[in-house]
Design a protein around this motif. Structure first.
Motif, short mmCIF file in Angstrom:
data_model
loop_
_atom_site.label_atom_id
_atom_site.label_comp_id
_atom_site.label_asym_id
_atom_site.label_seq_id
_atom_site.Cartn_x
_atom_site.Cartn_y
_atom_site.Cartn_z
N ALA A 125 -32.16 -61.96 27.65
CA ALA A 125 -32.84 -62.52 26.48
C ALA A 125 -32.96 -64.04 26.60
O ALA A 125 -33.90 -64.65 26.08
CB ALA A 125 -32.07 -62.16 25.21
N ASP A 126 -32.01 -64.62 27.32
CA ASP A 126 -32.00 -66.08 27.48
C ASP A 126 -32.86 -66.52 28.68
O ASP A 126 -32.96 -67.72 28.96
CB ASP A 126 -30.53 -66.52 27.69
N GLU A 135 -27.82 -65.30 17.12
CA GLU A 135 -29.14 -64.65 16.91
C GLU A 135 -30.22 -65.71 16.77
O GLU A 135 -31.31 -65.59 17.34
CB GLU A 135 -29.12 -63.78 15.66
N LYS A 136 -29.91 -66.76 16.00
CA LYS A 136 -30.89 -67.83 15.80
C LYS A 136 -31.24 -68.49 17.12
O LYS A 136 -32.33 -69.00 17.32
CB LYS A 136 -30.35 -68.88 14.82
N HIS A 137 -30.27 -68.51 18.03
CA HIS A 137 -30.52 -69.07 19.37
C HIS A 137 -31.22 -68.06 20.28
O HIS A 137 -31.42 -68.33 21.47
CB HIS A 137 -29.21 -69.53 20.01
N GLY A 138 -31.49 -66.89 19.74
CA GLY A 138 -32.24 -65.89 20.52
C GLY A 138 -31.38 -64.90 21.29
O GLY A 138 -31.88 -64.14 22.11
N ARG A 165 -26.35 -75.07 22.18
CA ARG A 165 -26.73 -73.72 22.62
C ARG A 165 -25.72 -73.14 23.62
O ARG A 165 -25.25 -72.04 23.47
CB ARG A 165 -28.12 -73.82 23.26
#
Ligand SMILES: [Fe+2]
Ligand SMILES: [Fe+2]
Length: 295
Positions: free
Chosen positions: A227-228, A108-111, A39
Protein backbone atom coordinates in the motif's frame (compact mmCIF):
# COMPACT_ATOMS: atom_id res chain seq x y z
CA UNK A 1 -24.65 10.14 30.70
CA UNK A 2 -26.76 7.11 29.63
CA UNK A 3 -27.06 3.83 31.54
CA UNK A 4 -24.61 1.89 29.36
CA UNK A 5 -21.95 4.58 29.74
CA UNK A 6 -22.51 4.63 33.50
CA UNK A 7 -22.17 0.82 33.67
CA UNK A 8 -18.97 0.93 31.59
CA UNK A 9 -17.54 3.67 33.80
CA UNK A 10 -18.40 1.68 36.93
CA UNK A 11 -16.80 -1.47 35.47
CA UNK A 12 -13.65 0.44 34.52
CA UNK A 13 -13.45 2.00 37.99
CA UNK A 14 -13.83 -1.43 39.64
CA UNK A 15 -11.05 -2.87 37.47
CA UNK A 16 -8.83 0.10 38.29
CA UNK A 17 -9.28 -0.33 42.01
CA UNK A 18 -8.83 -4.10 41.92
CA UNK A 19 -5.88 -4.01 39.49
CA UNK A 20 -4.08 -1.25 41.39
CA UNK A 21 -4.04 -3.36 44.56
CA UNK A 22 -2.05 -6.10 42.81
CA UNK A 23 0.31 -3.94 40.74
CA UNK A 24 -1.69 -4.16 37.50
CA UNK A 25 -3.43 -0.80 37.37
CA UNK A 26 -5.41 -0.07 34.21
CA UNK A 27 -4.35 3.51 33.44
CA UNK A 28 -6.62 5.80 31.48
CA UNK A 29 -4.78 7.16 28.47
CA UNK A 30 -5.87 9.43 25.71
CA UNK A 31 -3.12 9.72 23.15
CA UNK A 32 -3.63 12.14 20.31
CA UNK A 33 -1.77 11.50 17.12
CA UNK A 34 -1.60 14.62 15.00
CA UNK A 35 -2.19 14.27 11.28
CA UNK A 36 1.31 15.55 10.66
CA UNK A 37 2.91 12.79 12.76
CA UNK A 38 6.03 11.64 10.98
CA UNK A 39 5.08 9.05 8.36
CA UNK A 40 8.07 6.78 8.98
CA UNK A 41 8.25 7.17 12.72
CA UNK A 42 10.54 4.17 13.43
CA UNK A 43 14.14 4.95 12.44
CA UNK A 44 12.85 6.83 9.38
CA UNK A 45 12.36 3.42 7.78
CA UNK A 46 9.30 2.43 5.74
CA UNK A 47 10.02 -1.26 6.34
CA UNK A 48 10.37 -0.99 10.12
CA UNK A 49 7.52 1.49 10.53
CA UNK A 50 5.19 -0.86 8.65
CA UNK A 51 6.48 -3.79 10.73
CA UNK A 52 5.48 -2.12 14.02
CA UNK A 53 2.28 -0.80 12.45
CA UNK A 54 1.39 -4.36 11.46
CA UNK A 55 1.66 -5.40 15.10
CA UNK A 56 -0.38 -2.39 16.16
CA UNK A 57 -3.05 -3.25 13.59
CA UNK A 58 -3.39 -6.72 15.08
CA UNK A 59 -3.74 -5.55 18.69
CA UNK A 60 -7.42 -4.46 18.91
CA UNK A 61 -8.85 -7.82 17.79
CA UNK A 62 -5.99 -9.79 19.34
CA UNK A 63 -6.25 -8.23 22.77
CA UNK A 64 -10.04 -8.59 22.82
CA UNK A 65 -9.49 -12.30 22.18
CA UNK A 66 -6.98 -12.47 25.06
CA UNK A 67 -9.53 -10.95 27.44
CA UNK A 68 -12.34 -13.23 26.27
CA UNK A 69 -10.24 -16.37 26.63
CA UNK A 70 -9.48 -15.46 30.26
CA UNK A 71 -13.07 -14.36 30.96
CA UNK A 72 -14.22 -17.85 29.93
CA UNK A 73 -12.68 -19.15 33.16
CA UNK A 74 -13.43 -16.26 35.46
CA UNK A 75 -16.07 -18.07 37.49
CA UNK A 76 -13.52 -20.78 38.38
CA UNK A 77 -11.23 -18.29 40.12
CA UNK A 78 -11.70 -18.12 43.88
CA UNK A 79 -8.39 -16.62 44.98
CA UNK A 80 -8.98 -12.88 45.56
CA UNK A 81 -5.47 -11.94 44.38
CA UNK A 82 -5.82 -13.76 41.08
CA UNK A 83 -9.31 -12.30 40.68
CA UNK A 84 -7.90 -8.80 41.09
CA UNK A 85 -5.04 -9.61 38.70
CA UNK A 86 -7.57 -10.73 36.09
CA UNK A 87 -9.53 -7.49 36.55
CA UNK A 88 -6.29 -5.52 36.08
CA UNK A 89 -5.32 -7.57 33.03
CA UNK A 90 -8.69 -7.05 31.33
CA UNK A 91 -8.65 -3.34 32.16
CA UNK A 92 -5.13 -2.86 30.78
CA UNK A 93 -5.77 -4.83 27.59
CA UNK A 94 -9.03 -2.96 26.95
CA UNK A 95 -7.16 0.33 27.18
CA UNK A 96 -4.40 -0.95 24.84
CA UNK A 97 -7.02 -1.86 22.24
CA UNK A 98 -8.56 1.60 22.48
CA UNK A 99 -5.27 3.50 22.19
CA UNK A 100 -3.88 1.35 19.38
CA UNK A 101 -7.14 1.92 17.58
CA UNK A 102 -6.39 5.65 17.68
CA UNK A 103 -2.85 4.97 16.47
CA UNK A 104 -4.17 2.75 13.68
CA UNK A 105 -6.56 5.47 12.55
CA UNK A 106 -3.60 7.75 12.04
CA UNK A 107 -1.86 5.00 10.06
CA UNK A 108 -5.00 4.72 7.90
CA UNK A 109 -4.76 8.45 7.21
CA UNK A 110 -1.21 7.81 6.02
CA UNK A 111 -2.60 5.21 3.63
CA UNK A 112 -1.73 2.05 5.60
CA UNK A 113 -4.76 -0.33 5.54
CA UNK A 114 -4.64 -1.29 9.21
CA UNK A 115 -8.42 -1.75 9.43
CA UNK A 116 -8.33 -4.47 6.79
CA UNK A 117 -5.57 -6.24 8.66
CA UNK A 118 -7.41 -6.05 11.96
CA UNK A 119 -10.52 -7.49 10.29
CA UNK A 120 -8.48 -10.42 8.92
CA UNK A 121 -7.17 -11.15 12.41
CA UNK A 122 -10.73 -10.88 13.74
CA UNK A 123 -11.92 -13.37 11.14
CA UNK A 124 -9.24 -15.89 12.12
CA UNK A 125 -9.98 -15.47 15.82
CA UNK A 126 -13.69 -15.85 15.19
CA UNK A 127 -12.96 -19.29 13.75
CA UNK A 128 -10.77 -20.11 16.75
CA UNK A 129 -13.54 -19.03 19.16
CA UNK A 130 -16.13 -21.11 17.35
CA UNK A 131 -14.27 -24.30 16.55
CA UNK A 132 -11.54 -24.79 19.15
CA UNK A 133 -11.80 -25.77 22.84
CA UNK A 134 -11.72 -22.96 25.38
CA UNK A 135 -8.60 -24.46 26.97
CA UNK A 136 -6.80 -24.18 23.63
CA UNK A 137 -7.94 -20.55 23.29
CA UNK A 138 -6.50 -19.81 26.70
CA UNK A 139 -3.26 -21.56 25.73
CA UNK A 140 -3.10 -19.34 22.61
CA UNK A 141 -3.38 -16.32 24.88
CA UNK A 142 -0.66 -17.65 27.18
CA UNK A 143 1.65 -18.06 24.18
CA UNK A 144 0.93 -14.65 22.66
CA UNK A 145 1.27 -13.00 26.05
CA UNK A 146 4.72 -14.55 26.25
CA UNK A 147 5.59 -13.04 22.86
CA UNK A 148 4.33 -9.63 23.84
CA UNK A 149 6.09 -9.77 27.22
CA UNK A 150 9.53 -10.62 25.81
CA UNK A 151 9.23 -8.20 22.91
CA UNK A 152 8.05 -5.50 25.31
CA UNK A 153 10.96 -6.28 27.64
CA UNK A 154 13.38 -5.67 24.79
CA UNK A 155 11.69 -2.32 24.06
CA UNK A 156 12.07 -1.32 27.69
CA UNK A 157 15.64 -2.56 28.14
CA UNK A 158 17.25 -1.29 24.96
CA UNK A 159 17.59 2.48 24.60
CA UNK A 160 18.16 2.07 20.85
CA UNK A 161 14.45 1.22 20.40
CA UNK A 162 13.44 4.31 22.32
CA UNK A 163 15.73 6.44 20.15
CA UNK A 164 14.49 4.78 16.98
CA UNK A 165 10.89 5.83 17.71
CA UNK A 166 11.20 9.35 16.39
CA UNK A 167 7.72 10.62 17.28
CA UNK A 168 7.15 11.60 20.95
CA UNK A 169 3.53 10.52 21.17
CA UNK A 170 4.24 7.19 19.46
CA UNK A 171 7.15 6.59 21.86
CA UNK A 172 4.86 7.18 24.85
CA UNK A 173 2.25 4.79 23.45
CA UNK A 174 4.72 1.97 22.83
CA UNK A 175 6.59 2.35 26.12
CA UNK A 176 3.37 2.55 28.17
CA UNK A 177 2.08 -0.56 26.42
CA UNK A 178 5.42 -2.35 26.93
CA UNK A 179 5.38 -1.54 30.65
CA UNK A 180 1.87 -2.86 31.15
CA UNK A 181 2.51 -6.03 29.13
CA UNK A 182 5.16 -6.91 31.68
CA UNK A 183 3.04 -5.84 34.65
CA UNK A 184 0.38 -8.39 33.71
CA UNK A 185 2.53 -11.07 32.07
CA UNK A 186 1.71 -13.77 34.64
CA UNK A 187 -2.07 -13.45 34.61
CA UNK A 188 -3.15 -15.62 31.66
CA UNK A 189 -0.44 -18.13 32.61
CA UNK A 190 -1.65 -18.43 36.22
CA UNK A 191 -5.28 -18.80 35.12
CA UNK A 192 -4.17 -21.50 32.68
CA UNK A 193 -2.38 -23.37 35.47
CA UNK A 194 -5.32 -22.97 37.82
CA UNK A 195 -7.76 -24.56 35.37
CA UNK A 196 -5.46 -27.51 34.78
CA UNK A 197 -3.76 -26.47 31.55
CA UNK A 198 -0.80 -28.76 31.04
CA UNK A 199 2.71 -28.68 29.60
CA UNK A 200 2.00 -30.37 26.29
CA UNK A 201 -0.97 -28.25 25.33
CA UNK A 202 1.00 -25.11 26.22
CA UNK A 203 4.11 -26.02 24.24
CA UNK A 204 2.39 -27.58 21.23
CA UNK A 205 0.14 -24.53 21.05
CA UNK A 206 3.26 -22.38 21.07
CA UNK A 207 4.48 -24.14 17.91
CA UNK A 208 1.14 -23.55 16.18
CA UNK A 209 0.96 -19.96 17.40
CA UNK A 210 4.52 -19.27 16.20
CA UNK A 211 3.62 -20.45 12.69
CA UNK A 212 0.43 -18.42 12.56
CA UNK A 213 2.01 -15.37 14.18
CA UNK A 214 4.84 -15.11 11.68
CA UNK A 215 2.58 -15.94 8.73
CA UNK A 216 0.04 -13.27 9.75
CA UNK A 217 2.73 -10.68 10.45
CA UNK A 218 4.49 -11.42 7.13
CA UNK A 219 1.25 -11.16 5.13
CA UNK A 220 0.09 -8.04 6.94
CA UNK A 221 3.50 -6.44 6.66
CA UNK A 222 3.64 -7.13 2.91
CA UNK A 223 0.16 -5.61 2.50
CA UNK A 224 1.18 -2.41 4.27
CA UNK A 225 4.42 -2.18 2.30
CA UNK A 226 2.51 -2.70 -0.92
CA UNK A 227 0.00 0.00 0.00
CA UNK A 228 2.97 2.27 0.66
CA UNK A 229 4.52 1.46 -2.73
CA UNK A 230 7.61 0.09 -0.97
CA UNK A 231 7.18 -3.65 -1.51
CA UNK A 232 9.90 -3.66 -4.16
CA UNK A 233 12.26 -1.31 -2.37
CA UNK A 234 14.90 -4.07 -2.25
CA UNK A 235 17.60 -2.06 -0.50
CA UNK A 236 15.29 -0.63 2.18
CA UNK A 237 13.61 -3.98 2.77
CA UNK A 238 16.89 -5.90 3.05
CA UNK A 239 18.12 -3.36 5.54
CA UNK A 240 14.91 -3.77 7.54
CA UNK A 241 15.13 -7.57 7.37
CA UNK A 242 18.69 -7.36 8.67
CA UNK A 243 17.46 -5.28 11.60
CA UNK A 244 14.87 -7.93 12.45
CA UNK A 245 16.68 -11.16 11.58
CA UNK A 246 20.48 -10.71 11.55
CA UNK A 247 22.34 -12.64 14.31
CA UNK A 248 22.08 -9.58 16.56
CA UNK A 249 18.66 -8.65 15.20
CA UNK A 250 15.44 -8.11 17.09
CA UNK A 251 14.09 -11.67 16.80
CA UNK A 252 17.33 -13.63 17.36
CA UNK A 253 17.86 -11.60 20.54
CA UNK A 254 14.46 -12.86 21.73
CA UNK A 255 15.32 -16.49 21.04
CA UNK A 256 16.66 -17.52 24.51
CA UNK A 257 13.54 -16.17 26.24
CA UNK A 258 11.30 -17.68 23.58
CA UNK A 259 12.90 -21.12 24.02
CA UNK A 260 12.67 -20.88 27.79
CA UNK A 261 8.90 -21.19 27.39
CA UNK A 262 9.43 -24.86 26.45
CA UNK A 263 11.14 -25.67 29.76
CA UNK A 264 8.90 -27.73 32.05
CA UNK A 265 8.14 -25.59 35.08
CA UNK A 266 8.66 -22.33 33.21
CA UNK A 267 6.86 -19.33 34.72
CA UNK A 268 6.81 -15.79 33.23
CA UNK A 269 8.19 -14.40 36.51
CA UNK A 270 11.39 -16.41 35.93
CA UNK A 271 12.34 -13.46 33.72
CA UNK A 272 12.90 -10.86 36.37
CA UNK A 273 11.58 -7.45 35.34
CA UNK A 274 10.79 -6.04 38.79
CA UNK A 275 13.48 -3.32 38.82
CA UNK A 276 13.05 -2.60 35.11
CA UNK A 277 9.35 -1.92 35.61
CA UNK A 278 9.96 0.21 38.66
CA UNK A 279 12.42 2.33 36.66
CA UNK A 280 9.94 2.72 33.83
CA UNK A 281 7.05 3.62 36.12
CA UNK A 282 9.29 6.45 37.36
CA UNK A 283 10.26 7.50 33.85
CA UNK A 284 6.69 7.52 32.64
CA UNK A 285 4.62 8.64 35.59
CA UNK A 286 6.71 10.62 38.07
CA UNK A 287 6.28 14.37 38.17
CA UNK A 288 8.49 15.10 35.21
CA UNK A 289 7.74 11.77 33.54
CA UNK A 290 6.81 11.26 29.91
CA UNK A 291 3.18 10.69 30.94
CA UNK A 292 3.10 12.85 34.06
CA UNK A 293 -0.41 13.41 35.37
CA UNK A 294 -1.77 10.22 33.79
CA UNK A 295 -2.36 6.82 35.29
FE1 LIG B 1 -1.65 -5.24 25.48
FE1 LIG C 1 -1.02 -8.48 27.35
Amino acid sequence: MNTTTQTNEATTAKRQTAGAKVGIPPRRMDFTFADNTQRYWYKGSAFLTTFWTTLSAMFPEGETFFCDSVKNYRQRIQDPTLKAQVAGFIGQEAMHSKEHQAFNELAEKHGFPTGKLDRNVGWLLKIARRFTPKKFQLAVTVCLEHYTAILAEQLLREPSHQQNIEDDEARKLWMWHALEENEHKIVAYDVYNLVGGGYWLRTLTMLVVTLFFFAMVAIGHAQLLKADGKLLDIKGNLKGLWFLWSPRGLFPRLLPQYLDFFRPGFHPNDHDTVQLLEDWRQRLFNRQGMLAGKG
